[in-house]
Design a protein around this motif. Structure first.
Motif, PDB file in Angstrom:
ATOM      1  N   LYS A 106     -99.128  -7.463  -0.231  1.00 47.92           N
ATOM      2  CA  LYS A 106    -100.295  -8.345  -0.396  1.00 47.92           C
ATOM      3  C   LYS A 106    -101.359  -7.649  -1.259  1.00 47.92           C
ATOM      4  CE  LYS A 106    -103.712 -11.247   0.967  1.00 47.92           C
ATOM      5  NZ  LYS A 106    -104.020 -12.266  -0.029  1.00 47.92           N
ATOM      6  N   LEU A 107    -101.605  -6.366  -0.982  1.00 48.28           N
ATOM      7  CA  LEU A 107    -102.597  -5.623  -1.761  1.00 48.28           C
ATOM      8  C   LEU A 107    -102.154  -5.510  -3.216  1.00 48.28           C
ATOM      9  CD1 LEU A 107    -103.169  -2.757   0.823  1.00 48.28           C
ATOM     10  CD2 LEU A 107    -104.898  -4.426   0.166  1.00 48.28           C
ATOM     11  N   LYS A 108    -100.859  -5.271  -3.403  1.00 50.11           N
ATOM     12  CA  LYS A 108    -100.299  -5.130  -4.741  1.00 50.11           C
ATOM     13  C   LYS A 108    -100.486  -6.431  -5.523  1.00 50.11           C
ATOM     14  CE  LYS A 108     -95.682  -4.062  -6.690  1.00 50.11           C
ATOM     15  NZ  LYS A 108     -95.040  -5.248  -7.193  1.00 50.11           N
ATOM     16  N   LEU A 109    -100.145  -7.554  -4.894  1.00 56.38           N
ATOM     17  CA  LEU A 109    -100.268  -8.852  -5.579  1.00 56.38           C
ATOM     18  C   LEU A 109    -101.722  -9.154  -5.896  1.00 56.38           C
ATOM     19  CD1 LEU A 109     -97.676 -10.976  -3.569  1.00 56.38           C
ATOM     20  CD2 LEU A 109     -97.458 -10.149  -5.919  1.00 56.38           C
ATOM     21  N   ASP A 110    -102.622  -8.867  -4.943  1.00 55.58           N
ATOM     22  CA  ASP A 110    -104.047  -9.094  -5.194  1.00 55.58           C
ATOM     23  C   ASP A 110    -104.523  -8.273  -6.386  1.00 55.58           C
ATOM     24  OD1 ASP A 110    -104.098 -10.768  -3.063  1.00 55.58           O
ATOM     25  OD2 ASP A 110    -105.375  -9.519  -1.771  1.00 55.58           O
ATOM     26  N   ALA A 111    -104.088  -7.011  -6.418  1.00 57.22           N
ATOM     27  CA  ALA A 111    -104.510  -6.127  -7.506  1.00 57.22           C
ATOM     28  C   ALA A 111    -103.942  -6.612  -8.835  1.00 57.22           C
ATOM     29  CB  ALA A 111    -104.066  -4.687  -7.223  1.00 57.22           C
ATOM     30  N   ILE A 147    -113.393  -1.062  -5.986  1.00 55.58           N
ATOM     31  CA  ILE A 147    -112.584  -1.810  -5.028  1.00 55.58           C
ATOM     32  C   ILE A 147    -112.112  -3.099  -5.696  1.00 55.58           C
ATOM     33  CG2 ILE A 147    -112.651  -3.092  -2.834  1.00 55.58           C
ATOM     34  CD1 ILE A 147    -112.876  -0.171  -2.258  1.00 55.58           C
ATOM     35  N   LEU A 148    -110.816  -3.421  -5.555  1.00 54.11           N
ATOM     36  CA  LEU A 148    -110.289  -4.657  -6.128  1.00 54.11           C
ATOM     37  C   LEU A 148    -110.226  -5.728  -5.049  1.00 54.11           C
ATOM     38  CD1 LEU A 148    -107.314  -3.258  -8.210  1.00 54.11           C
ATOM     39  CD2 LEU A 148    -109.505  -4.095  -9.069  1.00 54.11           C
ATOM     40  N   SER A 149    -110.420  -6.944  -5.442  1.00 56.29           N
ATOM     41  CA  SER A 149    -110.428  -8.108  -4.548  1.00 56.29           C
ATOM     42  C   SER A 149    -111.156  -7.758  -3.253  1.00 56.29           C
ATOM     43  CB  SER A 149    -109.024  -8.649  -4.313  1.00 56.29           C
ATOM     44  OG  SER A 149    -108.216  -7.710  -3.679  1.00 56.29           O
ATOM     45  N   GLY A 150    -110.672  -8.181  -2.135  1.00 53.84           N
ATOM     46  CA  GLY A 150    -111.448  -7.951  -0.916  1.00 53.84           C
ATOM     47  C   GLY A 150    -110.681  -7.166   0.118  1.00 53.84           C
ATOM     48  N   ILE A 151    -111.303  -7.057   1.274  1.00 50.21           N
ATOM     49  CA  ILE A 151    -110.678  -6.362   2.387  1.00 50.21           C
ATOM     50  C   ILE A 151    -109.500  -7.221   2.880  1.00 50.21           C
ATOM     51  CG2 ILE A 151    -111.582  -7.104   4.636  1.00 50.21           C
ATOM     52  CD1 ILE A 151    -112.899  -4.314   4.800  1.00 50.21           C
ATOM     53  N   VAL A 152    -108.395  -6.573   3.192  1.00 55.04           N
ATOM     54  CA  VAL A 152    -107.228  -7.298   3.699  1.00 55.04           C
ATOM     55  C   VAL A 152    -106.998  -6.858   5.143  1.00 55.04           C
ATOM     56  CG1 VAL A 152    -104.720  -7.542   3.504  1.00 55.04           C
ATOM     57  CG2 VAL A 152    -106.135  -7.582   1.447  1.00 55.04           C
ATOM     58  N   PRO A 153    -107.182  -7.763   6.113  1.00 54.25           N
ATOM     59  CA  PRO A 153    -106.904  -7.381   7.491  1.00 54.25           C
ATOM     60  C   PRO A 153    -105.450  -6.920   7.616  1.00 54.25           C
ATOM     61  CG  PRO A 153    -108.078  -9.469   7.425  1.00 54.25           C
ATOM     62  CD  PRO A 153    -107.696  -9.140   6.006  1.00 54.25           C
ATOM     63  N   GLY A 168    -105.108   0.856   6.395  1.00 54.71           N
ATOM     64  CA  GLY A 168    -105.804   1.161   7.647  1.00 54.71           C
ATOM     65  C   GLY A 168    -105.193   0.501   8.866  1.00 54.71           C
ATOM     66  N   THR A 169    -105.656   0.932  10.039  1.00 57.68           N
ATOM     67  CA  THR A 169    -105.178   0.334  11.284  1.00 57.68           C
ATOM     68  C   THR A 169    -105.652  -1.112  11.393  1.00 57.68           C
ATOM     69  OG1 THR A 169    -105.428   2.493  12.328  1.00 57.68           O
ATOM     70  CG2 THR A 169    -105.097   0.628  13.788  1.00 57.68           C
ATOM     71  N   THR A 170    -106.930  -1.335  11.048  1.00 63.34           N
ATOM     72  CA  THR A 170    -107.524  -2.659  11.199  1.00 63.34           C
ATOM     73  C   THR A 170    -107.574  -3.407   9.870  1.00 63.34           C
ATOM     74  OG1 THR A 170    -108.973  -1.534  12.755  1.00 63.34           O
ATOM     75  CG2 THR A 170    -109.458  -3.846  12.305  1.00 63.34           C
ATOM     76  N   ASN A 171    -108.014  -2.703   8.829  1.00 64.70           N
ATOM     77  CA  ASN A 171    -108.152  -3.320   7.518  1.00 64.70           C
ATOM     78  C   ASN A 171    -107.577  -2.423   6.445  1.00 64.70           C
ATOM     79  OD1 ASN A 171    -109.770  -5.737   8.168  1.00 64.70           O
ATOM     80  ND2 ASN A 171    -111.313  -4.249   8.776  1.00 64.70           N
ATOM     81  N   SER A 172    -107.162  -3.040   5.338  1.00 66.20           N
ATOM     82  CA  SER A 172    -106.652  -2.274   4.217  1.00 66.20           C
ATOM     83  C   SER A 172    -107.374  -2.692   2.947  1.00 66.20           C
ATOM     84  CB  SER A 172    -105.148  -2.507   4.062  1.00 66.20           C
ATOM     85  OG  SER A 172    -104.470  -2.040   5.203  1.00 66.20           O
ATOM     86  N   LEU A 173    -107.370  -1.785   1.977  1.00 71.94           N
ATOM     87  CA  LEU A 173    -108.093  -2.031   0.735  1.00 71.94           C
ATOM     88  C   LEU A 173    -107.356  -1.386  -0.422  1.00 71.94           C
ATOM     89  CD1 LEU A 173    -111.841  -1.250   1.514  1.00 71.94           C
ATOM     90  CD2 LEU A 173    -110.987  -3.340   0.485  1.00 71.94           C
ATOM     91  N   VAL A 174    -107.544  -1.958  -1.608  1.00 69.40           N
ATOM     92  CA  VAL A 174    -106.963  -1.355  -2.805  1.00 69.40           C
ATOM     93  C   VAL A 174    -108.075  -1.139  -3.826  1.00 69.40           C
ATOM     94  CG1 VAL A 174    -106.223  -3.642  -3.629  1.00 69.40           C
ATOM     95  CG2 VAL A 174    -105.203  -1.596  -4.620  1.00 69.40           C
ATOM     96  N   ALA A 175    -108.013  -0.007  -4.528  1.00 72.98           N
ATOM     97  CA  ALA A 175    -109.039   0.318  -5.516  1.00 72.98           C
ATOM     98  C   ALA A 175    -108.376   0.894  -6.750  1.00 72.98           C
ATOM     99  CB  ALA A 175    -110.029   1.319  -4.935  1.00 72.98           C
ATOM    100  N   VAL A 176    -109.137   0.909  -7.841  1.00 74.42           N
ATOM    101  CA  VAL A 176    -108.591   1.440  -9.086  1.00 74.42           C
ATOM    102  C   VAL A 176    -109.667   2.279  -9.771  1.00 74.42           C
ATOM    103  CG1 VAL A 176    -109.236  -0.530 -10.543  1.00 74.42           C
ATOM    104  CG2 VAL A 176    -107.228   0.831 -11.128  1.00 74.42           C
TER     105      VAL A 176
END
Lengths: 162, 611
Positions: free
Chosen positions: B125-130, B36-42, B20-28
């Motif tokens: 960052k999202l990949k590592l969190d996931a 949703i995995l881990s949390g919101i990533v600015p 996203g423009t402001t925040n990004s997220l990863v889900a499975v």
């Protein structure tokens, strides 16, 4: 004809719209690239190709006018770009009215609205005739006329804000 | 070795990412549905003074302390050229490096980054969190993009994925992803509108549902319209206020502006729930406070919200449906929390929109569903999306000849015959544009395709059939065939914006090693943390009576376990560390049991005394 083959159909001017849609969904389910994301590169390529043609074909065949144009072209008929003679007088008057409006003469407006409505009615009647006409020469004449009228409608609509 | 983590392809899931423009997220996708995995990533990236690049919440903190080394809202720059972003530059503190032309380069501290590289850091960052949460390696992803993104913006997003070490299996349009997440297909047939108003982009899509098929009928939008624009209006008012109250302009002080921006966003968010909120700033020993009522806010936001309504009307028209035929309206994106947005949508569509799902999460959840479709886990759903913009070629006099019209279902293709104009001509240049206007200069230049090595022959004799193909990601490819020889004609692509394939390859090589390193380093770090805790527990247990109740053999097994763990502790093989942890764990089994029993006995005794 490739577009008909994509649906497993015999080439024909008229088609059952519901049947076409059903075939489109069935074939999409089977061939969409989403179904092949873990397949070999060759299979993926084939799925992409099949779906692209299926989508192109659906866009053409579901629209009676596009379908008729495609059908004629595949049968070796060319569409002309000339004005149908019976419309020449009408077009002459229309151009004058368009010119007046562009020059700021608002009195031409009612005439243009009336002309647009008449053209739309003509187009609709052609669309109606297209569903029943089977003679390809006649279809070609209808399509030529339709194409010309469509351009007239577009021109009027460009100067008449809705 | 006692156990091995399976990195085999079958076990590794495809993740869904909302970049996203402001925040990004990863889900499975899981058996019970998308999660949703881990949390919101600015969506913020910062370069520390040490040179280390960080992304997410930590980078957002750096916005306040090191605004010149930090970048946010980079999505606004994806796939664009410097001349496109002049408006953006007035409102966003992007530090454009020298030498930026068709490819923007951002300066963060001493380093420069292209927008796809910045996005790649967010993706990594999202990949590592996931990976940390799932305990498996992630290598494939579905990434969402605004439906109205053009070819260059899509390509830039795909490049970002590649740079981050992810194979991007599909780009999915955000509103369509949201429709998948909403489980709207429970309604077997129907027409649904998705209104997606995010931080920096706006999309509207109208879909027909048919027995699990989500068929997009039309889409429209604005890739530079979002909640950000409302923030900027509020920010301007506050800056003017402050200049008046304090007697000087703080807009040149980037740390003050960042603090104020945060205060503005905070007030905006509260205003969705309360009738009045204040913007508070403390800076340089001074304070500023401004009360904003809902009424004033609505007045500010109205022109921004109104800009979403035109695309909605056009979309309804393009979909050839009437407002009455639309059965459901779904709200997506953080900006749809604003009450005025909800009421504007309700007025336009004449029905109450769905707001049940968290508008920040629904796109990532939908991306995970699409990942499930691609992996074969989800079999009953299929997405048929469209291309948002018409594709055309430049013809004589700078006119555009449209080959594939907007809202065509993708994949879509068109073929066009080409020939030569001069005797012996060896090349033909094809200029491809995207947009709805009649003139090339009013459309977006995508690329120039050079048909090379045409066999020399008299003018007009060459017969080259050129095929334009938009794939399921909405990305164009061009192939050409010499119809006389039947041979594939070579085509050289010169993209108008963005990176060449070679540039992306170089960035991948650079980052890929790093990603491998990142991953194994993290594994080792985690294994050491675990080793620390078991070593500390054993150390403590040695003071316990239970330790002395053990047999000599048991005690020496524990000693051996501790020593062997210590030997491998500083190595970089996490599997070896883990196997020694397991060995020590086994050796302390009796000890742990004895301690438990002692504790229970103690507790029972205690009960007796006190009872």
């Amino acid at each position: 004809m490739r577009f008909y083959e994509a649906f497993g159909l015999e080439p024909a001017l008229s088609l059952d719209a519901e049947d076409l849609k059903k075939r489109f969904y069935e074939r999409s389910r089977k061939w969409h690239p989403d179904r092949f994301s873990r397949a070999s590169a060759a299979e993926q390529e084939k799925a992409l190709e099949m779906t692209a043609v299926l989508n192109d074909a659906f866009r053409t065949l579901r629209d009676p006018v596009a379908r008729a144009e495609y059908f004629l072209k595949e049968n070796g008929f060319e569409l002309s770009k000339e004005a149908p003679p019976e419309l020449l007088e009408e077009v002459f008057e229309l151009n004058m009215a368009l010119e007046e409006l562009r020059e700021g003469d608002d009195s031409a407006r009612p005439q243009l609205i009336e002309a647009r409505n008449r053209f739309v009615a003509m187009r609709d009647s052609i669309d109606q005739s297209l569903t029943t006409t089977t003679d390809l020469e006649e279809v070609r004449a209808l399509l030529n006329r339709r194409r010309y009228i469509r351009n007239l409608i577009r021109e009027v609509e460009n100067v008449l804000p809705n | 070795m006692s156990f091995q983590i399976d990195f085999g392809n079958e076990k590794s899931p495809i993740v869904g990412i909302d970049l996203g423009t402001t925040n990004s997220l990863v889900a499975v996708m899981e058996l019970t549905g998308p999660r949703i995995l881990s949390g919101i990533v600015p969506s913020v990236v910062s370069v520390k003074e040490s040179g280390e690049v960080i992304a997410g919440a930590a980078a957002r903190e750096m916005l306040l302390t090191h605004p010149d080394r930090t970048v946010y809202s980079v999505k606004r720059l994806m796939g664009r050229g410097v001349e496109d972003i002049q408006e953006e530059l007035k409102l966003f503190p992007f530090h454009i490096a020298e030498g930026s032309e068709s490819t923007i380069k951002l300066k963060l501290g001493e380093k420069t980054f292209t927008p796809p590289e910045v996005s790649a850091h967010i993706l990594r960052k999202l990949k590592l969190d996931a990976e940390a949460e799932l305990g498996v390696r992630i290598s494939q992803a579905v990434i969402t993009v605004p439906a109205y993104f053009n070819d260059a913006q899509r390509q830039a997003t795909k490049d970002a994925g590649r740079i981050a070490g992810l194979e991007v299996l599909r780009l999915v349009n955000e509103p369509t992803a949201a429709a998948l997440a909403y489980g709207l297909d429970k309604r077997k047939e129907g027409i649904v509108a998705v209104y997606d108003f995010g931080g920096g982009t706006f999309d509207i899509s109208i879909l027909r549902l048919h027995d699990g098929i989500f068929e997009v009928l039309a889409t429209n939008g604005d890739t530079h319209l979002g909640g950000d624009d409302i923030d900027n209006l509020m920010l301007r008012i506050a800056l003017e206020d402050i200049q008046f109250e304090w007697g000087y302009d703080v807009s040149t002080k980037s740390d003050a502006v960042q603090l104020l921006r945060r205060a503005v966003i905070d007030a905006k968010e509260r205003l969705s729930f309360v009738p009045s909120a204040s913007i508070d700033l403390a800076y340089g020993g001074k304070t500023y406070q401004r009360e904003i009522t809902r009424e004033l806010f609505d007045k500010l936001a109205t022109p921004v919200i109104d800009r979403t309504l035109g695309p909605c009307r056009d979309c309804i028209k393009d979909a050839s449906v009437s407002v009455e035929q639309i059965d459901e309206v779904v709200m997506v994106g953080g900006s749809t929390r604003i009450p005025l947005v909800r009421s504007a949508v309700e007025v336009l569509f004449r029905k109450r929109p769905h707001t049940e799902l968290n508008p920040d999460e629904v796109v990532a959840l939908g991306a995970a569903v699409q990942a499930g479709i691609l992996s074969g886990d989800v079999e009953d759903k299929l997405l048929l999306d469209v291309t948002p913009l018409s594709l055309g070629i430049e013809t004589m006099g700078g006119l555009v000849s449209k080959l594939i019209h907007r809202n065509s279902t993708i994949p879509a293709s068109a073929t066009e015959p080409y020939t030569t104009a001069v005797d012996g001509q060896r090349n033909v240049l094809i200029h491809v544009v995207q947009g709805e206007r009649e003139l090339v200069k009013d459309c977006r230049s995508l690329a120039r395709f050079d048909l090379k090595d045409i066999a020399p022959m008299p003018a007009g004799f060459a017969r080259i059939e050129v095929r334009f193909l938009i794939d399921a990601n909405g990305i164009l490819s061009v192939t050409a065939r010499d119809q006389r020889s039947g041979k594939e004609q070579s085509v050289e692509i010169k993209p108008s914006y963005g990176l060449t394939d070679d540039q992306v390859e170089a960035m991948i090589l650079e980052s890929f090693d790093k990603a491998e390193e990142d991953f194994s380093e993290r594994q080792v770090r985690e294994a050491r943390v675990e080793a620390d805790s078991i070593l500390a527990a054993v150390e403590k247990a040695r003071q316990n009576d239970a330790y002395f109740e053990l047999t000599d053999e048991e005690r020496s097994a524990i000693e051996r376990g501790v020593n062997e763990l210590l030997v491998v502790y500083h190595g970089d093989d996490h599997l070896l560390i883990r196997s020694k942890i397991d060995q020590l764990n086994d050796a302390t089994h009796t000890l742990a049991e004895n301690m438990m029993n002692t504790a229970v006995r103690g507790a029972l005794k205690g009960t007796n005394v006190n009872g």
